[in-house]
Scaffold this motif. Structure first.
Motif, PDB file in Angstrom:
ATOM      1  N   ARG A  40      15.219 -14.023  64.414  1.00 40.89           N
ATOM      2  CA  ARG A  40      14.324 -14.973  65.055  1.00 40.89           C
ATOM      3  C   ARG A  40      14.642 -16.417  64.658  1.00 40.89           C
ATOM      4  NH1 ARG A  40       9.635 -13.194  67.224  1.00 40.89           N
ATOM      5  NH2 ARG A  40       8.390 -14.909  66.396  1.00 40.89           N
ATOM      6  N   PHE A  41      14.414 -16.751  63.419  1.00 39.79           N
ATOM      7  CA  PHE A  41      14.697 -18.101  62.917  1.00 39.79           C
ATOM      8  C   PHE A  41      15.016 -18.015  61.435  1.00 39.79           C
ATOM      9  CE2 PHE A  41      10.140 -17.339  62.524  1.00 39.79           C
ATOM     10  CZ  PHE A  41       9.919 -17.631  61.181  1.00 39.79           C
ATOM     11  N   LEU A  42      15.686 -19.032  60.930  1.00 44.57           N
ATOM     12  CA  LEU A  42      15.955 -19.108  59.500  1.00 44.57           C
ATOM     13  C   LEU A  42      14.757 -19.748  58.804  1.00 44.57           C
ATOM     14  CD1 LEU A  42      19.636 -20.427  59.378  1.00 44.57           C
ATOM     15  CD2 LEU A  42      18.854 -18.165  58.691  1.00 44.57           C
ATOM     16  N   PRO A  43      14.367 -19.235  57.642  1.00 41.83           N
ATOM     17  CA  PRO A  43      13.356 -19.941  56.856  1.00 41.83           C
ATOM     18  C   PRO A  43      13.824 -21.369  56.603  1.00 41.83           C
ATOM     19  CG  PRO A  43      13.804 -17.774  55.927  1.00 41.83           C
ATOM     20  CD  PRO A  43      14.838 -18.004  56.999  1.00 41.83           C
ATOM     21  N   LYS A  44      12.878 -22.294  56.490  1.00 40.40           N
ATOM     22  CA  LYS A  44      13.228 -23.702  56.318  1.00 40.40           C
ATOM     23  C   LYS A  44      14.123 -23.913  55.108  1.00 40.40           C
ATOM     24  CE  LYS A  44      12.764 -28.099  57.387  1.00 40.40           C
ATOM     25  NZ  LYS A  44      13.242 -28.670  58.661  1.00 40.40           N
ATOM     26  N   GLY A  45      13.831 -23.226  54.010  1.00 39.35           N
ATOM     27  CA  GLY A  45      14.658 -23.369  52.812  1.00 39.35           C
ATOM     28  C   GLY A  45      16.098 -22.964  53.064  1.00 39.35           C
ATOM     29  N   CYS A  46      16.312 -21.897  53.837  1.00 35.55           N
ATOM     30  CA  CYS A  46      17.662 -21.430  54.157  1.00 35.55           C
ATOM     31  C   CYS A  46      18.357 -22.392  55.119  1.00 35.55           C
ATOM     32  CB  CYS A  46      17.609 -20.033  54.766  1.00 35.55           C
ATOM     33  SG  CYS A  46      16.964 -18.774  53.657  1.00 35.55           S
ATOM     34  N   GLU A  47      17.598 -22.939  56.039  1.00 42.69           N
ATOM     35  CA  GLU A  47      18.144 -23.893  56.998  1.00 42.69           C
ATOM     36  C   GLU A  47      18.735 -25.102  56.277  1.00 42.69           C
ATOM     37  OE1 GLU A  47      16.118 -26.769  60.300  1.00 42.69           O
ATOM     38  OE2 GLU A  47      15.463 -24.677  60.315  1.00 42.69           O
ATOM     39  N   LEU A  48      18.005 -25.631  55.292  1.00 40.07           N
ATOM     40  CA  LEU A  48      18.478 -26.788  54.542  1.00 40.07           C
ATOM     41  C   LEU A  48      19.619 -26.411  53.600  1.00 40.07           C
ATOM     42  CD1 LEU A  48      15.070 -28.516  53.713  1.00 40.07           C
ATOM     43  CD2 LEU A  48      16.696 -29.073  55.532  1.00 40.07           C
ATOM     44  N   CYS A  49      19.596 -25.177  53.107  1.00 40.22           N
ATOM     45  CA  CYS A  49      20.681 -24.688  52.255  1.00 40.22           C
ATOM     46  C   CYS A  49      21.990 -24.671  53.031  1.00 40.22           C
ATOM     47  CB  CYS A  49      20.335 -23.294  51.738  1.00 40.22           C
ATOM     48  SG  CYS A  49      21.595 -22.565  50.665  1.00 40.22           S
ATOM     49  N   ARG A  50      21.938 -24.271  54.286  1.00 37.66           N
ATOM     50  CA  ARG A  50      23.151 -24.220  55.113  1.00 37.66           C
ATOM     51  C   ARG A  50      23.732 -25.613  55.346  1.00 37.66           C
ATOM     52  NH1 ARG A  50      23.688 -19.529  59.594  1.00 37.66           N
ATOM     53  NH2 ARG A  50      23.245 -17.761  58.218  1.00 37.66           N
TER      54      ARG A  50
END
Length: 336
Positions: free
Chosen positions: A13-23
């Protein structure tokens, strides 16, 4: 339909916000303590950190909470992930750090935290919420720790689970996901089981072997893919994160970000997230080309054919505060 790359990560569905910024390489890694009340056989925390009350900012040992602020500026961080050990064991330290980060970088500076849930109480959750925590991730190594997840769901931050995918334990994961859907948990991160220097004997004794990348346990990805496909259309966000991503991509992306915001004008960079410079031994003033470090000048490699030098070394280093050398090669010596 699953999104992403199986070598790095997949999600429904979507990446958690923390994972999004990690990428984006934008998350400061806050290791706040190595102390933990549990002793999971697969724990990847190193021997130097596990069970010890030590702090690290990214890969750098620190002694003050303000050191985290300095490191966040070095990489122009967009957020921080607080991990351990179990950070709740030093809750006063955690709350103070979250407040420092939010005061310094603003309310949009995203902070997430990992915990087993063992020490989580309503008082702890109120303190974290008041400090401005954005996201909490539970690794419930015992069923009774799920009570902490239920408590957290009553607060304003995003609540998720983050667990390793152990081959042969798909039934447990399916049960956990169904429970999380019923309770309204926002996301679940499924981490590829990883072999490290500290856990390899315990994993080896259980028959686990490396089968993916440098450290991924054979069968962990296949188990994760089975789970993802089974719950692909469910309302909960599922995210598989590979050991390759954690060991290679995340670190390299963060290093490239550090280079972008903190490298010296005379430092060149590689696609692997390292910096390259020339170290020059010369009696001449080379301040137009770089700066002096002790008895040597540090300059850009592009100028080495334009200067009078006694010796020139080409040095490749990691860009963080450790400046660990990847390679060093003497490329010119007047005496030879």
């Amino acid at each position: 339909m699953l999104k992403g790359n199986s070598d790095i990560g997949l999600y429904n569905r979507f990446l958690p916000k923390g994972c999004e910024l990690c990428r984006l390489g934008g998350k400061l890694v806050v290791f706040i303590t190595g102390e933990c009340g549990d002793s999971c056989y697969y724990c990847p925390v190193s021997l130097e950190r596990f069970g010890k009350d030590v702090m690290y900012a990214n890969e750098i040992p620190v002694s003050s909470l303000f050191d985290y602020i300095y490191e966040a500026y070095r990489m122009n961080a967009l957020g921080a992930g607080i991990t351990g050990g179990d950070p709740i064991l030093v809750i006063d330290r955690v709350v103070k750090l979250i407040r420092l980060l939010k005061d310094e970088f603003g309310s949009n500076f995203h902070v997430h935290l990992y915990t087993s849930g063992r020490y989580v109480t309503n008082d702890v959750l109120r303190e974290l919420e008041s400090a401005g925590l954005d996201e909490i991730r539970f690794h419930p190594v015992k069923e009774e720790y799920l009570r902490a997840v239920e408590k957290a769901l009553k607060f304003s931050f995003d609540v998720g689970l983050e667990v390793p995918v152990i081959p042969g334990e798909e039934g447990y994961l399916e049960k956990l996901i169904k429970w999380a859907i019923e309770k309204g948990v926002k996301f679940i991160n499924l981490n590829e089981l990883e072999v490290t220097e500290r856990n390899f004997q315990a994993l080896n004794a259980r028959g686990f072997r490396i089968g993916h990348g440098l450290a991924g346990v054979k069968g962990s990805f296949e188990s994760a893919l089975h789970i993802l496909k089974k719950f692909e259309d469910s309302q909960i966000a599922l995210h598989y994160c590979s050991s390759v991503y954690k060991d290679v991509v995340e670190t390299r992306t963060r290093f490239l970000r550090i280079i972008k915001f903190s490298s010296k004008p005379y430092e060149e960079y590689t696609g692997e997230g390292t910096v390259v410079r020339a170290l020059v031994k010369s009696n001449r003033d080379l301040s137009d080309y770089g700066e002096k470090e002790g008895d040597l000048w540090s300059i850009s490699p592009q100028y080495i054919n334009m200067i009078d030098a006694d010796e020139i070394w080409l040095v490749e280093e990691l860009p963080d505060a450790r400046r660990l050398k990847v390679s060093e090669k003497l490329i010119y010596s007047k005496s030879k």
